[in-house]
Design a protein around this motif. Structure first.
Motif, mmCIF file in Angstrom:
data_model
loop_
_atom_site.group_PDB
_atom_site.id
_atom_site.type_symbol
_atom_site.label_atom_id
_atom_site.label_comp_id
_atom_site.label_asym_id
_atom_site.label_seq_id
_atom_site.Cartn_x
_atom_site.Cartn_y
_atom_site.Cartn_z
ATOM 1 N N TRP A 1 -30.252 50.129 63.662
ATOM 2 C CA TRP A 1 -31.583 50.076 64.269
ATOM 3 C C TRP A 1 -31.869 48.684 64.826
ATOM 4 C CZ3 TRP A 1 -35.591 53.447 65.276
ATOM 5 C CH2 TRP A 1 -35.396 54.780 64.868
ATOM 6 N N GLN A 2 -31.544 47.674 64.079
ATOM 7 C CA GLN A 2 -31.782 46.308 64.549
ATOM 8 C C GLN A 2 -31.004 46.022 65.833
ATOM 9 O OE1 GLN A 2 -30.830 43.854 61.178
ATOM 10 N NE2 GLN A 2 -32.648 44.481 60.024
ATOM 11 N N ALA A 3 -29.783 46.533 65.917
ATOM 12 C CA ALA A 3 -28.971 46.312 67.114
ATOM 13 C C ALA A 3 -29.583 47.008 68.324
ATOM 14 C CB ALA A 3 -27.552 46.810 66.879
ATOM 15 N N ARG A 4 -30.034 48.250 68.148
ATOM 16 C CA ARG A 4 -30.625 48.976 69.267
ATOM 17 C C ARG A 4 -31.949 48.344 69.700
ATOM 18 N NH1 ARG A 4 -27.146 51.621 72.460
ATOM 19 N NH2 ARG A 4 -26.123 53.401 71.452
ATOM 20 N N LEU A 5 -32.775 47.961 68.749
ATOM 21 C CA LEU A 5 -34.030 47.287 69.107
ATOM 22 C C LEU A 5 -33.745 45.960 69.788
ATOM 23 C CD1 LEU A 5 -36.118 48.058 65.902
ATOM 24 C CD2 LEU A 5 -36.514 48.985 68.184
ATOM 25 N N GLY A 6 -32.674 45.293 69.338
ATOM 26 C CA GLY A 6 -32.295 44.033 69.963
ATOM 27 C C GLY A 6 -31.890 44.196 71.412
ATOM 28 N N GLN A 7 -31.373 45.363 71.776
ATOM 29 C CA GLN A 7 -30.996 45.612 73.165
ATOM 30 C C GLN A 7 -32.203 45.633 74.089
ATOM 31 O OE1 GLN A 7 -28.686 49.235 73.097
ATOM 32 N NE2 GLN A 7 -26.800 48.179 72.574
ATOM 33 N N SER A 8 -33.391 45.873 73.551
ATOM 34 C CA SER A 8 -34.603 45.892 74.369
ATOM 35 C C SER A 8 -35.317 44.542 74.404
ATOM 36 C CB SER A 8 -35.571 46.971 73.852
ATOM 37 O OG SER A 8 -35.100 48.267 74.171
ATOM 38 N N ARG A 9 -34.743 43.524 73.750
ATOM 39 C CA ARG A 9 -35.393 42.215 73.745
ATOM 40 C C ARG A 9 -35.258 41.556 75.116
ATOM 41 N NH1 ARG A 9 -33.928 37.000 72.569
ATOM 42 N NH2 ARG A 9 -31.855 37.580 71.797
ATOM 43 N N LEU A 10 -36.351 41.038 75.594
ATOM 44 C CA LEU A 10 -36.394 40.351 76.882
ATOM 45 C C LEU A 10 -36.140 38.859 76.715
ATOM 46 C CD1 LEU A 10 -39.458 42.186 78.436
ATOM 47 C CD2 LEU A 10 -37.234 41.971 79.568
ATOM 48 N N GLY A 11 -35.760 38.210 77.805
ATOM 49 C CA GLY A 11 -35.644 36.763 77.819
ATOM 50 C C GLY A 11 -34.226 36.241 77.925
ATOM 51 N N ARG A 12 -33.241 37.137 78.031
ATOM 52 C CA ARG A 12 -31.848 36.699 78.072
ATOM 53 C C ARG A 12 -31.286 36.582 79.488
ATOM 54 N NH1 ARG A 12 -30.245 40.600 73.053
ATOM 55 N NH2 ARG A 12 -31.473 42.013 74.331
ATOM 56 N N THR A 13 -32.073 37.038 80.475
ATOM 57 C CA THR A 13 -31.661 36.948 81.873
ATOM 58 C C THR A 13 -32.829 36.437 82.697
ATOM 59 O OG1 THR A 13 -30.135 38.811 81.629
ATOM 60 C CG2 THR A 13 -30.800 38.227 83.876
ATOM 61 N N ALA A 14 -32.595 35.470 83.554
ATOM 62 C CA ALA A 14 -33.660 34.943 84.403
ATOM 63 C C ALA A 14 -33.945 35.918 85.532
ATOM 64 C CB ALA A 14 -33.261 33.587 84.980
ATOM 65 N N PRO A 15 -35.196 36.354 85.716
ATOM 66 C CA PRO A 15 -35.526 37.180 86.883
ATOM 67 C C PRO A 15 -35.174 36.456 88.181
ATOM 68 C CG PRO A 15 -37.309 37.243 85.276
ATOM 69 C CD PRO A 15 -36.350 36.180 84.818
ATOM 70 N N ALA A 16 -34.695 37.227 89.160
ATOM 71 C CA ALA A 16 -34.286 36.636 90.421
ATOM 72 C C ALA A 16 -35.476 36.191 91.260
ATOM 73 C CB ALA A 16 -33.431 37.636 91.206
ATOM 74 N N ALA A 17 -36.615 36.860 91.134
ATOM 75 C CA ALA A 17 -37.815 36.548 91.915
ATOM 76 C C ALA A 17 -38.845 35.861 91.015
ATOM 77 C CB ALA A 17 -38.394 37.829 92.512
ATOM 78 N N PRO A 18 -39.847 35.196 91.600
ATOM 79 C CA PRO A 18 -40.881 34.535 90.796
ATOM 80 C C PRO A 18 -41.619 35.512 89.882
ATOM 81 C CG PRO A 18 -40.992 33.790 93.063
ATOM 82 C CD PRO A 18 -40.019 34.935 93.038
ATOM 83 N N VAL A 19 -42.105 34.971 88.758
ATOM 84 C CA VAL A 19 -42.811 35.773 87.756
ATOM 85 C C VAL A 19 -44.169 35.151 87.470
ATOM 86 C CG1 VAL A 19 -42.825 36.547 85.348
ATOM 87 C CG2 VAL A 19 -40.693 36.593 86.660
ATOM 88 N N TYR A 20 -45.191 36.012 87.400
ATOM 89 C CA TYR A 20 -46.504 35.623 86.885
ATOM 90 C C TYR A 20 -46.671 36.357 85.558
ATOM 91 C CZ TYR A 20 -51.578 35.105 86.508
ATOM 92 O OH TYR A 20 -52.862 34.813 86.073
ATOM 93 N N GLN A 21 -46.698 35.606 84.462
ATOM 94 C CA GLN A 21 -46.802 36.193 83.131
ATOM 95 C C GLN A 21 -48.128 35.782 82.511
ATOM 96 O OE1 GLN A 21 -43.928 34.831 80.248
ATOM 97 N NE2 GLN A 21 -44.783 36.115 78.626
ATOM 98 N N TYR A 22 -48.847 36.740 81.933
ATOM 99 C CA TYR A 22 -50.149 36.435 81.336
ATOM 100 C C TYR A 22 -50.293 37.164 80.002
ATOM 101 C CZ TYR A 22 -51.434 40.858 83.733
ATOM 102 O OH TYR A 22 -51.483 42.160 84.191
#
Length: 397
Positions: free
Chosen positions: A311-332
């Motif tokens: 379960w931890q491995a599968r949930l870990g597959q959904s973790r964000l932040g390991r790849t930089a988005p190619a286009a600009p991001v506005y995060q709030y």
């Protein structure tokens, strides 16, 4: 089969249920009877984002409220979290404002609506009962086309893969592809695209941003606006265990289990847990949130699945932040977010910045989770308008 007279009085709930049933029957009728025989030839040329079927629909922010738009309900090809082909439904909305030149397209990822097929945006946008329809209208009023994915398994066969990030990211990107390939929409492969989403939609839009460079590099993505992002599901589950938002944990577990049946969620649930999760798969978010609130994982399980390595491995597959988005991001993110910890949002910002992403992070100082998407929608729209206009972003990493 007998049908009621159109003059027979029915409750609003009954009418919506009947309309959803009719829509489902109509959807199943879209696929030609010869499709199965032609399957092998079609599979050889099929691409993610290809439109499988379409039918006229409608867009109403509130029941009966008119909008100067045309809409189509679509089925389109996409990809599961494990890379298998699937089919997802959604809605394409185009303003009828006399514009003849190219117009931008928003691929919009909704927040949590529930897991039952009746909760799908495409089943509610025509009747003014979709929760984020007024936010979507803000973008059609700017002259932008909008495509709204239903996500995998929401409105199509199977259980909704709720919180499975790669699946949602694929669905968001392929919805944009499908909108540009729908002839009636008047869009093209050169259409400028913006990605938007909040909460569950924040996860989906974040994943779309991370995947776009490798999965859909041909899309002309100008930026992603993503808010209230559940970037780390393990931390979000720990934060909500036994609290107001604990129902989301069990919905997420059901969604992960739908994507990865080898997790065998049912084997971890006690009788009360089986009843609750079974009901959640057929219900919408208001019922699910109330039914699951203030429960601990230990209340509904014989063993905690989130403590298990698979379960931890599968949930870990959904973790964000390991790849930089190619286009600009506005995060709030709201400082007082009671469902998705502010620290989770800040960590995502740090992870993206560390990988060289162009991120502008904005704290919502007053408000909580649900209010954040509403009060901040003008800033989101203005930021995206600047991207479509070719103005330089203002990253604050």
């Amino acid at each position: 089969m007998r049908f009621r007279s159109p003059h027979t009085r029915r409750s609003p709930h009954a009418r919506r249920t009947a309309l959803a049933a009719v829509a489902a029957l109509a959807l199943s009728a879209w696929i030609p009877a010869t499709a199965e025989a032609a399957g092998a030839a079609e599979a050889a040329t099929a691409r993610p984002g290809d439109v499988v079927a379409s039918a006229p629909s409608a867009f109403h922010p509130l029941p009966g409220q008119p909008t100067n738009t045309k809409a189509w309900k679509i089925q389109y090809r996409s990809t599961t979290a494990d890379g298998a082909p699937n089919v997802v439904s959604g809605t394409v909305i185009v303003p009828q404002d006399g514009r003849t030149g190219p117009r931008p397209l928003i691929t919009y990822a909704v927040g949590t609506v529930g897991m039952g097929d009746s909760c799908a945006p495409s089943n509610n946008l025509p009747y003014g009962t979709a929760m984020e329809a007024n936010l979507i209208q803000q973008y059609t009023l700017r002259g932008w086309a909008v495509v709204v994915t239903d996500y995998e398994g929401l409105g199509t066969p199977g259980v909704h893969t709720y919180t499975v990030g790669p699946s949602a990211g694929h669905a968001v990107l392929d919805a944009a592809r499908a909108a540009t390939r729908l002839p009636e929409a008047g869009l093209s492969a050169d259409t400028p695209v913006g990605i938007m989403g909040y909460s569950q939609g924040g996860q989906a839009s974040g994943w779309a941003a991370e995947l776009q460079g490798s999965y859909a590099p041909e899309l002309k993505v100008k930026g992603t606006a993503t808010g209230g992002v559940p970037a780390d599901l393990m931390k979000v589950a720990d934060f909500n265990n036994g609290s107001y938002g604990s129902g989301l944990i069990f919905m997420a577990a059901a969604g992960q289990d739908a994507a990865f049946p080898e997790l065998k969620l049912d084997s971890y649930l006690n009788p009360a847990g089986k009843v609750l999760v079974g009901a959640m798969k057929e219900s919408c978010v208001a019922i699910d949130a109330i039914a699951g609130s203030f429960k601990r994982i230990s209340d509904l399980t014989v063993k905690n699945p989130l403590a298990q390595p698979d379960w931890q491995a599968r949930l870990g597959q959904s973790r964000l932040g390991r790849t930089a988005p190619a286009a600009p991001v506005y995060q709030y993110h709201a400082l007082g977010d009671e469902l998705i910890p502010y620290a989770v949002g800040r960590q995502l910002r740090s992870d993206w910045c560390a990988r060289g992403a162009n991120v502008e992070f904005d704290t919502i100082w007053v408000g909580e989770h649900v209010s954040g998407v509403i009060t901040h929608s003008p800033e989101v729209g203005n930021w995206m308008a600047d991207r479509f206009a070719g103005r330089s972003p203002h990253p604050n990493c």
